[in-house]
Scaffold this motif. Structure first.
Motif, PDB file in Angstrom:
ATOM      1  N   ALA B 203       0.849  -1.198   0.000  1.00  0.00           N
ATOM      2  CA  ALA B 203       0.000   0.000   0.000  1.00  0.00           C
ATOM      3  C   ALA B 203       0.879   1.240   0.000  1.00  0.00           C
ATOM      4  O   ALA B 203       1.972   1.226   0.554  1.00  0.00           O
ATOM      5  N   PRO B 204       0.399   2.332  -0.642  1.00  0.00           N
ATOM      6  CA  PRO B 204       1.200   3.558  -0.701  1.00  0.00           C
ATOM      7  C   PRO B 204       1.542   4.064   0.696  1.00  0.00           C
ATOM      8  O   PRO B 204       0.763   3.887   1.631  1.00  0.00           O
ATOM      9  N   GLY B 205       2.702   4.696   0.814  1.00  0.00           N
ATOM     10  CA  GLY B 205       3.216   5.087   2.126  1.00  0.00           C
ATOM     11  C   GLY B 205       2.330   6.077   2.862  1.00  0.00           C
ATOM     12  O   GLY B 205       1.387   6.641   2.313  1.00  0.00           O
ATOM     13  N   GLY B 206       2.662   6.280   4.124  1.00  0.00           N
ATOM     14  CA  GLY B 206       1.950   7.281   4.907  1.00  0.00           C
ATOM     15  C   GLY B 206       0.762   6.741   5.673  1.00  0.00           C
ATOM     16  O   GLY B 206       0.289   7.365   6.596  1.00  0.00           O
ATOM     17  N   ASN B 207       0.283   5.563   5.287  1.00  0.00           N
ATOM     18  CA  ASN B 207      -0.858   5.004   6.013  1.00  0.00           C
ATOM     19  C   ASN B 207      -0.480   3.615   6.509  1.00  0.00           C
ATOM     20  O   ASN B 207      -0.344   2.684   5.723  1.00  0.00           O
ATOM     21  N   ASP B 208      -0.297   3.506   7.818  1.00  0.00           N
ATOM     22  CA  ASP B 208       0.122   2.223   8.378  1.00  0.00           C
ATOM     23  C   ASP B 208      -1.036   1.242   8.504  1.00  0.00           C
ATOM     24  O   ASP B 208      -0.823   0.054   8.709  1.00  0.00           O
ATOM     25  N   TYR B 209      -2.248   1.756   8.445  1.00  0.00           N
ATOM     26  CA  TYR B 209      -3.408   0.868   8.558  1.00  0.00           C
ATOM     27  C   TYR B 209      -4.278   1.018   7.309  1.00  0.00           C
ATOM     28  O   TYR B 209      -5.375   1.582   7.377  1.00  0.00           O
ATOM     29  N   PRO B 210      -3.808   0.537   6.153  1.00  0.00           N
ATOM     30  CA  PRO B 210      -4.567   0.752   4.918  1.00  0.00           C
ATOM     31  C   PRO B 210      -5.758  -0.201   4.813  1.00  0.00           C
ATOM     32  O   PRO B 210      -5.772  -1.262   5.445  1.00  0.00           O
ATOM     33  N   GLN B 211      -6.732   0.216   4.027  1.00  0.00           N
ATOM     34  CA  GLN B 211      -7.846  -0.668   3.693  1.00  0.00           C
ATOM     35  C   GLN B 211      -7.521  -1.302   2.347  1.00  0.00           C
ATOM     36  O   GLN B 211      -7.438  -0.608   1.343  1.00  0.00           O
ATOM     37  N   LEU B 212      -7.310  -2.612   2.328  1.00  0.00           N
ATOM     38  CA  LEU B 212      -6.925  -3.290   1.088  1.00  0.00           C
ATOM     39  C   LEU B 212      -8.166  -3.668   0.298  1.00  0.00           C
ATOM     40  O   LEU B 212      -9.244  -3.824   0.850  1.00  0.00           O
ATOM     41  N   SER B 213      -7.991  -3.822  -1.013  1.00  0.00           N
ATOM     42  CA  SER B 213      -9.128  -4.273  -1.812  1.00  0.00           C
ATOM     43  C   SER B 213      -9.143  -5.805  -1.828  1.00  0.00           C
ATOM     44  O   SER B 213      -8.098  -6.452  -1.808  1.00  0.00           O
ATOM     45  N   ALA B 214     -10.347  -6.348  -1.866  1.00  0.00           N
ATOM     46  CA  ALA B 214     -10.506  -7.808  -1.867  1.00  0.00           C
ATOM     47  C   ALA B 214      -9.743  -8.419  -3.046  1.00  0.00           C
ATOM     48  O   ALA B 214      -9.155  -9.492  -2.938  1.00  0.00           O
ATOM     49  N   GLU B 215      -9.765  -7.669  -4.147  1.00  0.00           N
ATOM     50  CA  GLU B 215      -9.060  -8.124  -5.335  1.00  0.00           C
ATOM     51  C   GLU B 215      -7.576  -8.321  -5.083  1.00  0.00           C
ATOM     52  O   GLU B 215      -6.974  -9.314  -5.478  1.00  0.00           O
ATOM     53  N   TYR B 216      -6.990  -7.339  -4.404  1.00  0.00           N
ATOM     54  CA  TYR B 216      -5.556  -7.407  -4.147  1.00  0.00           C
ATOM     55  C   TYR B 216      -5.239  -8.574  -3.216  1.00  0.00           C
ATOM     56  O   TYR B 216      -4.274  -9.304  -3.429  1.00  0.00           O
ATOM     57  N   ILE B 217      -6.063  -8.749  -2.192  1.00  0.00           N
ATOM     58  CA  ILE B 217      -5.796  -9.818  -1.225  1.00  0.00           C
ATOM     59  C   ILE B 217      -5.836 -11.172  -1.926  1.00  0.00           C
ATOM     60  O   ILE B 217      -4.938 -11.999  -1.752  1.00  0.00           O
ATOM     61  N   THR B 218      -6.868 -11.394  -2.750  1.00  0.00           N
ATOM     62  CA  THR B 218      -6.961 -12.692  -3.417  1.00  0.00           C
ATOM     63  C   THR B 218      -5.847 -12.881  -4.443  1.00  0.00           C
ATOM     64  O   THR B 218      -5.308 -13.964  -4.569  1.00  0.00           O
TER      65      THR B 218
END
Lengths: 436, 291
Positions: B203-218
């Protein structure tokens, strides 16, 4: 048109006294555009009362539109299912011309958005393999599935329902927004005007805060949001009516504001009591399609389909209502009943959309105005085109929300406003039509 | 960042050197005598108190201090602290996770010392907080054994995991809308210690707690999934398997899903060892099956 020529000349550029748009006027000589517009004496008198000089094509046709609405008002009941009444021939041509140009444009926009939405994402799947995979799934030409099982699951189990749900919600919010704007004759009206958002927010917050630890909230959350939204609007309607809703729409709007404030206060209280649920509530309120699946699509399709169809059937009634309560009543429309039906139907659809997607702003207010400025002030154009444009717009916004910070998600409300607002500002500056 | 040998500068001498001055982020805090009425508004601090043996001095803890079970839970809130409600317990020491609503200043007016123990950034931070809480409550001697016990366990767990040639991918789930944590977070560092590759780091920097997309996780197909949303959101291996498209993920197919109690994954005190143990066990079973 109304006024005879004062000095012979041809093709003078004049400024319309009503909307300040510039137009070419042939000074009543043969061949002038305004010769073809046939208006009743009463309407001509009306125009003379408000305008000095020649009136531009746009304004004149809107007068003609009012005339045709007024004429068809007796025959065209609240069910709106009847064929359009006889409008002056040129008006019929004009409105047909509008839809002949804009309907394919809007359809093309939606189709393009669909393809783009299906073709973009964290996993790169090309358009060729999407089409091949689609054919393989519907088993037309015995195509062998071109995608790996993971890519196939991503495309058809994660991305496709997301795109479809965004289209449904976007279309619904835009149609509901146009219905609300028509019913309340208020350019600031949007689907959340009567407290849908606050009610859904409260319902969702209660569901998140008071489900027992260790249980999956699943379908309870959309149900609670849906119920909350409906309760809020019904409360606002009852309050508005009991406080003298007959006097017009402002009492109803005020009742909606009061109900919304009250529910927001309860929601804040619950959140403060259960601060461990803050992130979950916040995440729902921001809205989005991150967890969309076919199940949620199936759940909301009936509400959204029924709601949009009923509003589409009422598009002429919305035109009549835009003339004003008394005028509409004199044309034989039961204003209160029409308003109740449209508001309830629009609210039910909006509540279903909000239940599965959270609170997505901007679409419901801006899309109808965009159509109004680009195409026509008539709801016969605004309602169907809003449906298509809203669906396409939200698919694009969601595609951006998925890809800008990929693999992280961006809240969709950020995208809708960030890209929608500048576009609309430009439109507002360049368009010479009035907002309402 | 290594987990061993990070000795904290605070030296534990005699157990009863009150009045005591402690250096904290809020400046110097003076504790006049050994506290006998402690109020804790932080779940992690509550765990630390009981770990170093100061449990008998605690009179009230906040709503979220669920561990240990014998802690005197009240309706006090660390999120919206009510000064009067706190003062009613006549505390001689208040522990908090952050200085919400000028808590520090407000309680100072009442001559009540406040220790603000912010969430630790790494294991050394955990040890430092345990030491400081022990000092402030007169239990320095126990602190040393607690800290060295945690260190030994962590080292043993880390040693037991052989770093494979190709590191396993892990997905840490904070809730069912796919919020995750990168290696920049405390929890992310635990995965680093175990030699895991965190999929949230893309995930792009600056956010340590990003919300990932389901697509990316799978599509990133993690080998391990750690669920820190079993209590709040009722997620489990079973609910994860029913998510659309997730059945194709390796971790779901091999059953390498580690459900942990939310509080263990979000309160960085002595129980962090439990999380490391659970993840390491799953990691070893995955490696064992692929070896």
């Amino acid at each position: 048109m109304a006024r005879p020529a004062q000095e012979p000349s041809s093709g003078i550029i004049k400024t319309c006294p009503l909307c300040e748009e510039q137009f070419e006027c042939a000074q009543g000589r043969p061949g002038c555009w305004c010769e073809t517009v046939v208006l009743e004496r009463q309407t001509l008198a009306e125009i003379r009362a408000v305008a000095y000089g020649c009136v531009c094509p746009n304004c004149l046709s809107s007068f003609a539109l009012r005339e045709s609405v007024r004429r068809s008002g007796d025959g065209d009941g609240v069910d709106g299912s009847q064929a359009p009444a006889k409008a002056p021939p040129d008006i019929a041509v004009r409105s047909r011309g509008v839809s002949a140009v804009w309907a394919p444009v809007a359809l093309g926009f939606l189709a393009g958005a669909l393809l783009l939405g299906l073709g973009t994402g964290a996993a790169s799947i090309g358009p060729a393999s999407i089409i091949a995979s689609l054919l393989a799934h519907i088993q037309v030409f015995h195509v062998s599935p071109p995608l790996s099982s993971v890519d196939d699951a991503i495309l058809w189990q994660i991305r496709a329902p997301r795109v479809v749900l965004a289209a449904l919600v976007g279309g619904m919010l835009a149609v509901a927004g146009s219905a609300y704007q028509g019913v309340f004759r208020n350019p600031l009206a949007d689907p959340y005007l009567l407290g849908v958002a606050a009610g859904a927010g409260l319902g969702a917050t209660l569901a998140i805060a008071y489900t027992a630890a260790g249980t999956d909230i699943g379908m309870l959350l959309p149900l609670a949001a849906f119920a909350g939204a409906l309760i809020a609007v019904i409360a606002a309607y009852v309050l508005g009516r009991s406080a003298g809703g007959v006097r017009g729409t402002s009492t109803l709007i005020l009742a909606g504001v009061i109900v919304a404030l009250f529910m927001t206060a309860i929601q804040t209280f619950v959140q403060q009591q259960r601060s461990d649920t803050l992130r979950a509530v916040y995440s729902w309120i921001l809205g989005g399609f991150g967890t969309a699946d076919w199940h949620s699509v199936v759940v909301v399709v009936p509400y959204i389909a029924v709601s949009s169809v009923i509003i589409l059937l009422h598009r002429r009634v919305l035109d009549v209502l835009s003339l004003g309560d008394e005028e509409a009543a004199s044309l034989g429309i039961d204003v209160r009943r029409a308003r109740l039906v449209i508001v309830l139907v629009a609210t039910a659809g909006t509540a279903a959309a909000v239940a599965v997607s959270g609170l997505i702003g901007f679409v419901g207010i801006i899309i109808p105005h965009t159509i109004r400025l680009l195409v026509s002030p008539s709801y016969r154009a605004i309602v169907p085109l809003s449906l298509l444009a809203g669906a396409g717009f939200l698919i694009l916004a969601d595609a951006l929300a998925r890809t800008i910070l990929s693999p992280a998600e961006l809240p969709i409300g950020v995208v809708t406003a960030f890209f929608g607002a500048p576009f609309f500002a430009i439109l507002l500056r360049t368009s010479r039509r009035t907002v309402m | 960042m290594v987990a061993c040998g990070g000795s904290t500068p605070t030296t534990a001498t005699s157990a009863s050197s009150f009045p005591m001055s402690l250096t904290t982020a809020k400046g110097t805090v003076t504790i006049p005598h050994r506290p006998a009425r402690i109020v804790s508004l932080s779940a992690t601090a509550t765990e630390d108190l009981y770990a170093v043996g100061a449990g008998t001095q605690v009179v009230a803890v906040d709503t979220y201090s669920t561990y240990p079970a014998q802690a005197p839970r009240t309706s006090l809130s660390g999120f919206k602290p009510n000064i009067e409600a706190i003062a009613k317990y006549q505390p001689d020491l208040v522990l908090a996770a952050d200085d919400t609503d000028n808590l520090f200043e407000q309680l100072s007016k009442l001559q009540i010392p406040v220790l603000v123990e912010a969430p630790a950034a790494d294991l050394n931070g955990v040890y430092g907080e345990i030491n400081q809480i022990a000092q402030a409550t007169g239990h320095s001697a126990q602190a040393a054994s607690v800290v060295s016990g945690i260190k030994e366990q962590v080292n043993a767990i880390v040693r037991s995991v052989r770093p494979p040639a190709k590191p396993l991918k892990v997905y840490h789930e904070l809730d069912q809308t796919y919020y995750s944590a990168t290696s920049g977070t405390f929890i992310g560092q635990m995965y680093k210690l175990l030699g895991l590759q965190n999929i949230a780091d893309a995930a792009p920097g600056g956010n340590d707690y990003p919300q990932l997309s389901a697509e990316y996780i799978t599509s990133s197909d993690p080998d391990l999934i750690v669920l820190a949303d079993t209590v709040c959101c009722g997620q489990s291996a079973a609910t994860v398997a029913t998510r659309p498209g997730w059945s194709a993920i390796r971790a779901v197919k091999t059953g390498a899903i580690v459900p942990v109690e939310d509080s263990i994954a979000s309160q960085w005190g002595p129980r962090i060892v439990l999380l490391l143990q659970a993840v390491a066990r799953a990691e070893k079973s995955v490696e064992g099956s692929t070896a």
